[in-house]
Design an enzyme around this catalytic site. Structure first.
Site, PDB file in Angstrom:
ATOM      1  N   TYR A 213       0.803  -1.224   0.000  1.00  0.00           N
ATOM      2  CA  TYR A 213       0.000   0.000   0.000  1.00  0.00           C
ATOM      3  C   TYR A 213       0.839   1.278   0.000  1.00  0.00           C
ATOM      4  O   TYR A 213       0.492   2.241  -0.702  1.00  0.00           O
ATOM      5  CB  TYR A 213      -0.992  -0.024   1.159  1.00  0.00           C
ATOM      6  CG  TYR A 213      -2.194  -0.897   0.902  1.00  0.00           C
ATOM      7  CD1 TYR A 213      -3.329  -0.395   0.269  1.00  0.00           C
ATOM      8  CD2 TYR A 213      -2.193  -2.246   1.243  1.00  0.00           C
ATOM      9  CE1 TYR A 213      -4.427  -1.192   0.010  1.00  0.00           C
ATOM     10  CE2 TYR A 213      -3.289  -3.058   0.986  1.00  0.00           C
ATOM     11  CZ  TYR A 213      -4.398  -2.529   0.369  1.00  0.00           C
ATOM     12  OH  TYR A 213      -5.491  -3.325   0.100  1.00  0.00           O
TER      13      TYR A 213
ATOM     14  N   GLU B 111      -8.467  -7.492   4.791  1.00  0.00           N
ATOM     15  CA  GLU B 111      -7.686  -8.539   4.144  1.00  0.00           C
ATOM     16  C   GLU B 111      -6.976  -9.408   5.178  1.00  0.00           C
ATOM     17  O   GLU B 111      -6.874 -10.636   4.996  1.00  0.00           O
ATOM     18  CB  GLU B 111      -6.699  -7.903   3.164  1.00  0.00           C
ATOM     19  CG  GLU B 111      -7.404  -7.339   1.938  1.00  0.00           C
ATOM     20  CD  GLU B 111      -6.666  -6.180   1.272  1.00  0.00           C
ATOM     21  OE1 GLU B 111      -5.445  -6.038   1.506  1.00  0.00           O
ATOM     22  OE2 GLU B 111      -7.318  -5.421   0.532  1.00  0.00           O
TER      23      GLU B 111
ATOM     24  N   TYR C 167     -11.773 -17.504 -11.161  1.00  0.00           N
ATOM     25  CA  TYR C 167     -12.832 -18.291 -11.785  1.00  0.00           C
ATOM     26  C   TYR C 167     -13.803 -18.769 -10.713  1.00  0.00           C
ATOM     27  O   TYR C 167     -13.393 -19.269  -9.655  1.00  0.00           O
ATOM     28  CB  TYR C 167     -12.241 -19.496 -12.527  1.00  0.00           C
ATOM     29  CG  TYR C 167     -11.302 -19.097 -13.640  1.00  0.00           C
ATOM     30  CD1 TYR C 167     -11.784 -18.493 -14.798  1.00  0.00           C
ATOM     31  CD2 TYR C 167      -9.929 -19.293 -13.520  1.00  0.00           C
ATOM     32  CE1 TYR C 167     -10.921 -18.106 -15.820  1.00  0.00           C
ATOM     33  CE2 TYR C 167      -9.062 -18.912 -14.535  1.00  0.00           C
ATOM     34  CZ  TYR C 167      -9.566 -18.311 -15.680  1.00  0.00           C
ATOM     35  OH  TYR C 167      -8.713 -17.916 -16.684  1.00  0.00           O
ATOM     36  N   SER C 168     -15.095 -18.632 -10.998  1.00  0.00           N
ATOM     37  CA  SER C 168     -16.128 -19.006 -10.031  1.00  0.00           C
ATOM     38  C   SER C 168     -16.181 -20.514  -9.834  1.00  0.00           C
ATOM     39  O   SER C 168     -15.962 -21.292 -10.765  1.00  0.00           O
ATOM     40  CB  SER C 168     -17.507 -18.524 -10.495  1.00  0.00           C
ATOM     41  OG  SER C 168     -17.567 -17.127 -10.505  1.00  0.00           O
TER      42      SER C 168
ATOM     43  N   GLY D 251     -24.568 -15.250 -20.275  1.00  0.00           N
ATOM     44  CA  GLY D 251     -23.299 -15.765 -20.746  1.00  0.00           C
ATOM     45  C   GLY D 251     -22.588 -16.593 -19.683  1.00  0.00           C
ATOM     46  O   GLY D 251     -23.187 -17.403 -18.985  1.00  0.00           O
TER      47      GLY D 251
ATOM     48  N   GLY E   8     -21.654 -15.709 -16.954  1.00  0.00           N
ATOM     49  CA  GLY E   8     -22.142 -15.379 -15.617  1.00  0.00           C
ATOM     50  C   GLY E   8     -22.925 -16.506 -14.980  1.00  0.00           C
ATOM     51  O   GLY E   8     -23.237 -16.466 -13.787  1.00  0.00           O
TER      52      GLY E   8
END
Length: 396
Positions: free
Chosen positions: A98, A140, A208-209, A271, A273
């Site tokens: 950061y 995080e 990737y889901s 698509g 999704g």
């Protein structure tokens, strides 16, 4: 909370900074990558950088956070921060990065705006930056701790144990940890980061889901993306990765996840999704859910629709579920109201519905507007986008 003095300065300078952010962010990335070229090679998505979409997303995030601070000083934009934190955690962003970002971002601001960046203006925007940065660092850190990787490295080598062509453009991969460790905890709707080494030596990462649920493997699905840089990872996975190969995969992340309540659920996708939505539907079927479930999907055609058979099979397994599908260019005769773009005004949206959306931005905006018009609360509409979130900062 932004200090009173800084609030006034940021409010006064927000139009100038916002108006120039399109010049500031590309210059920032140029400075950052000149200083640390390995970040572009091994961390940042080279396709998004080449297309400029990552710059747009950063601009939207900074402007949205600053606007929220001055317009709603008592409320922190936690939903926006959570989305960014999950993406950062999936990439292994570290707290020590950061200050590096701050240095080059503020050098770019000063270069673009020149004398307008007085010491007072710089101090006010520095306060904005560190409010956002410190909030993200804390979020995080909690995500890393939850994933059992307080050092921020949640990736582990996995063997590819299954590969299935869903369509000509979409392939599903099943992976299993090489060291025999238990599968990491995952929630329906989350994604994993996958890192591959490309022919030029770059170690690029994509998200990737999770598109299905297994006791002994993680399942994710990849659509081949066209373009030299845009599709270098998806092309590599499609063309080079086979059963028995090894991939570096992260713990699952993502804050758009299926809730555990009993309210009606609407899963809307377009698509590719469909991948997080079929993952949610798979979870509902596997757990014997009795919830009212409405699935909506839009695609170019039957042959491009990944998980078409799974959608029918999983819907049939649920006691109170229905699926609606639209094709732009159907390959077989279809009712007129199911040809073209998805239209949620044609279906019954149950009262109290919680909706989950995933697809291109035009689809998300149109679908969200139709859901609001049908009475679904804005707080009950959740969305996921692939790649940089160019909707960030909008009323979404």
């Amino acid at each position: 909370m932004l200090s009173h003095r800084s609030t006034e300065i940021v409010r006064a300078t927000l139009p100038a900074v916002g108006g120039a952010i399109g010049e500031i962010t590309p210059l920032f990335y140029d400075k950052l990558f000149a200083d640390r070229p390995e970040l572009l090679r091994d961390l940042f998505n080279r396709g998004n950088q080449a297309a400029g979409s990552q710059q747009q997303a950063l601009a939207g995030a900074v402007a949205a956070f600053a606007t929220a601070l001055v317009e709603h000083p008592e409320t922190r934009p936690d939903a926006m921060l959570a989305r960014i934190a999950h993406k950062h955690a999936s990439l292994g962003i570290a707290a020590e990065q950061y200050p590096l970002v701050q240095r080059h971002l503020f050098a770019a601001i000063a270069e673009v705006l020149g004398e307008a960046v007085t010491p007072e203006v710089a101090a006010a925007w520095d306060e904005v930056y560190w409010l956002m940065a410190n909030a993200l660092i804390a979020l995080e850190a909690r995500l890393y701790e939850r994933a059992g990787a307080p050092d921020g490295d949640t990736r582990f080598p996995c063997a590819v144990v299954g590969r299935l062509a869903e369509t000509a453009e979409v392939t599903t991969f099943l992976v299993r940890p090489l060291d025999g460790r238990p599968l990491p905890a995952a929630r329906p709707g989350q994604y994993v980061s996958v890192q591959v080494e490309l022919p030029d030596g770059a170690r690029q990462i994509r998200q990737y889901s999770l598109s299905g649920w297994h006791d002994d493997a993680l399942q994710f699905s990849v659509k081949r993306v066209s373009g030299d840089r845009a599709g270098e990872v998806s092309g590599h996975l499609h063309d080079r990765v086979r059963v028995g190969d090894t991939l570096l995969v992260s713990a699952p992340f993502g804050n758009v996840t299926l809730d555990g309540g009993d309210s009606p659920v609407l899963l809307a996708s377009a698509g590719i999704g469909c991948t997080p939505m079929i993952g949610m539907l798979s979870h509902l079927a596997a757990t014997g859910s009795t919830r009212r479930v409405v699935s909506v999907h839009a695609d170019r055609s039957e042959s491009s629709h990944a998980f078409r058979a799974d959608l029918d099979r999983l819907t049939a397994k649920l006691p109170d579920a229905v699926a609606h599908v639209w094709y732009e260019r159907p390959e077989a005769p279809r009712p007129a109201d199911r040809t073209g773009f998805a239209d949620l005004t044609l279906i019954d949206v149950p009262a109290g519905t919680v909706a989950y959306l995933c697809g291109p931005l035009p689809f998300l905006r149109a679908t969200r507007a139709q859901l609001l018009a049908s009475g679904v609360r804005a707080a009950d509409i959740h969305y996921e986008v692939f790649g940089p979130d160019l909707w960030l900062g909008r009323d979404a």
